[in-house]
Design an enzyme around this catalytic site. Structure first.
Site, short mmCIF file in Angstrom:
data_model
loop_
_atom_site.label_atom_id
_atom_site.label_comp_id
_atom_site.label_asym_id
_atom_site.label_seq_id
_atom_site.Cartn_x
_atom_site.Cartn_y
_atom_site.Cartn_z
N LYS A 35 0.72 -1.10 0.09
CA LYS A 35 -0.05 -0.03 0.07
C LYS A 35 0.89 1.22 0.06
O LYS A 35 0.69 2.08 -0.87
CB LYS A 35 -0.98 -0.06 1.27
CG LYS A 35 -1.87 0.98 1.27
CD LYS A 35 -3.12 0.79 2.27
CE LYS A 35 -2.66 0.84 3.91
NZ LYS A 35 -2.53 2.15 4.41
N SER A 73 7.23 8.97 12.20
CA SER A 73 6.21 8.86 11.30
C SER A 73 6.63 8.95 9.88
O SER A 73 6.98 10.01 9.35
CB SER A 73 5.12 9.75 11.57
OG SER A 73 4.39 10.12 10.44
N ASP A 121 1.90 -1.20 11.84
CA ASP A 121 0.27 -1.48 11.38
C ASP A 121 0.10 -3.05 11.92
O ASP A 121 -1.15 -3.42 11.53
CB ASP A 121 0.23 -1.38 9.71
CG ASP A 121 0.42 0.08 9.43
OD1 ASP A 121 0.07 0.59 10.26
OD2 ASP A 121 0.85 0.21 8.22
N ARG A 131 -6.35 1.47 18.07
CA ARG A 131 -6.11 -0.05 17.86
C ARG A 131 -5.86 -0.44 19.45
O ARG A 131 -5.87 -1.84 19.36
CB ARG A 131 -5.09 0.00 16.77
CG ARG A 131 -5.55 0.07 15.52
CD ARG A 131 -4.67 -0.24 14.49
NE ARG A 131 -5.09 -0.04 13.13
CZ ARG A 131 -4.62 0.02 11.89
NH1 ARG A 131 -3.42 -0.13 11.87
NH2 ARG A 131 -5.26 -0.06 10.80
#
Ligand code: S3P
Length: 429
Positions: free
Chosen positions: A22, A167, A315, A346
């Protein structure tokens, strides 16, 4: 709202490949559009997130032809994008909105970015603030924290930015803005995040300076169209790695998976837990390392996860938690407060769902402690609109004591449209 019920499997068998990465797919459209000349992309992920990026560039005048196999992008050069005639809808995609914010800040036109109700609640100041230091004019709800974001493009200045978070979205937004800035733009981060932007910028001919904790480039560099082959997404392979480990008697070969060291934390985590995972046929595609992954069911043990390993597996924590539930002993995740601002919180979602499956989970501000139990109870849980929460619980369901139902599974299409058919293909019953 669609739901899906998975039945326990007796074993998993077969050779599969997972769809394209992705992160790399997003960047192929972005850099291909900014380059001079033609870029072709093989293995592009046609998930909803990447289609949002593709549509954004079409809206800015870029011709992109998709023959169902190969994507061909007619690059317009660094200054060839056109003012979009409408608001750009990034859907659920944090990568689209944050990288585009950086890229659009230095254009000679006005643009507006928005997304779905989840994306409109995610933090944007992490890119809006440093871009403001570069001279960008960006307005958004909540003082610039939330989308929609309105961007008035203008000339930018390079900065030396020390990011408080590791990030890749922040780093990449600033590097893309840096292409349009005067002088050098430098970003450093507390731990190294994924480096696909740096690798692909270099692949397109840009000169960068990459260090252990950051990257820098000088503005005004022209990119040249290239051929790109996108490897399989390790974040998608992760679900089948864990499935292969927790369902007894399993053996799965997952071919053509990207194993970039800034992404392969999941392999390290699962191997440290005692997982039998072998990397075969390691090779390189378009500047990215790729391997075939052979996984066999294994007895797992709980471990401690924190520090540098967290961004390398950022992730994967929903599915790491499933592996932890099947392990002997407890697994502690720390230094992972970023998980609270992903597609959903999450940590909260994983803890709530695992408890419904009979697992003891302690929630901490920056992580969780999961007490391994060797099994999950069949249960009914909600995805909270988060693709990885949905897929993780369905993987757990393959090794549960009864049927597992997940509601709101449409979100799986954001990153892995073929997930459910693939899961049923490998599951022996
Ligand atoms: C991504 C970076 C990560 C990751 C996301 C994709 C990217 O986010 O969670 O799914 O493509 O740059 P952060 O960089 O914000 O951690």
């Amino acid at each position: 709202m669609q739901s899906y019920t998975v039945q326990p499997a007796s074993s998993l068998r077969g050779e599969i490949s997972v769809p394209g990465d992705k992160s790399i797919s997003h960047r192929s459209i972005m850099l291909g559009s900014l380059a001079r000349g033609t870029t072709t992309v093989r293995g592009f992920l046609r998930g909803e997130d990447n289609m949002a990026t593709l549509n954004a560039f079409r809206l800015m005048g870029v011709e992109i032809v998709d023959d169902g196999n190969l994507l061909t992008i007619a690059g317009r050069g660094l200054h060839g994008l056109m003012e979009p005639g409408d608001v750009i809808d990034c859907g659920n995609s944090g990568t689209s909105i944050r990288l585009l914010t950086g890229l659009l800040a230095g254009q000679r036109f006005f643009s507006v970015l928005t997304g779905d109700r989840y994306l409109r609640n995610r933090p944007m100041k992490r890119v809006v603030v440093p871009l403001g230091e570069m001279g960008a004019i960006i307005h958004g709800r909540d003082g610039g924290e939330k989308a929609p974001l309105a961007i008035t493009g203008r000339a930018l200045m390079g900065i030396d930015y020390s990011s408080p978070v590791a990030s890749a979205q922040v780093k990449s937004a600033l590097l893309l803005a840096g292409l349009y800035a005067e002088g050098e733009t430098r970003v450093t981060e507390p731990h190294r995040s994924r480096d696909h932007s740096e690798r692909m910028l270099a692949h397109f001919g840009a000169e960068l300076r990459v260090t252990a904790t950051g990257a820098a480039l000088t503005g005004g560099q022209e990119l040249t169209g290239r051929e790109i082959v996108v490897p399989g997404d390790i974040s998608s392979a992760a679900f089948f790695l864990v499935a292969g480990l927790i369902v007894p008697g399993s053996e799965l070969l997952i071919t053509g998976v990207g194993v970039n060291p800034t992404r392969s934390g999941i392999i390290d985590i699962l191997q440290t837990m005692g997982g039998d995972i072998q990397l075969l046929n390691v090779r390189e595609l378009s500047g990215e390392p790729v391997a075939d992954l052979l996984v066999r069911s294994s007895l797992l043990k709980g471990i401690e996860i924190g520090g540098d390993l967290v961004p390398r597996a950022i992730d994967e924590f929903p599915v790491v938690a499933i592996a932890a539930a099947f392990a002997e002993g407890s697994t502690t995740v720390r230094d992972a407060k970023e998980l609270r601002v992903k597609e959903t919180d999450r940590i909260a979602a994983t803890a709530a769902n695992l408890r419904l499956a009979g697992v003891t989970v302690v929630e901490n501000p920056d992580g969780m402690i999961i007490t391994g139990r060797g099994r999950l109870d069949g249960c009914s849980v909600d995805s909270r609109g988060d693709h990885r929460i949905a897929m993780a619980m369905l993987i757990g369901g393959l090794a549960s004591s009864g049927a597992t139902t997940v509601t709101d599974v449409e979100c799986i299409a954001t990153s892995f449209p073929s997930f459910l058919p693939l899961l049923e293909l490998v599951a022996q019953r």
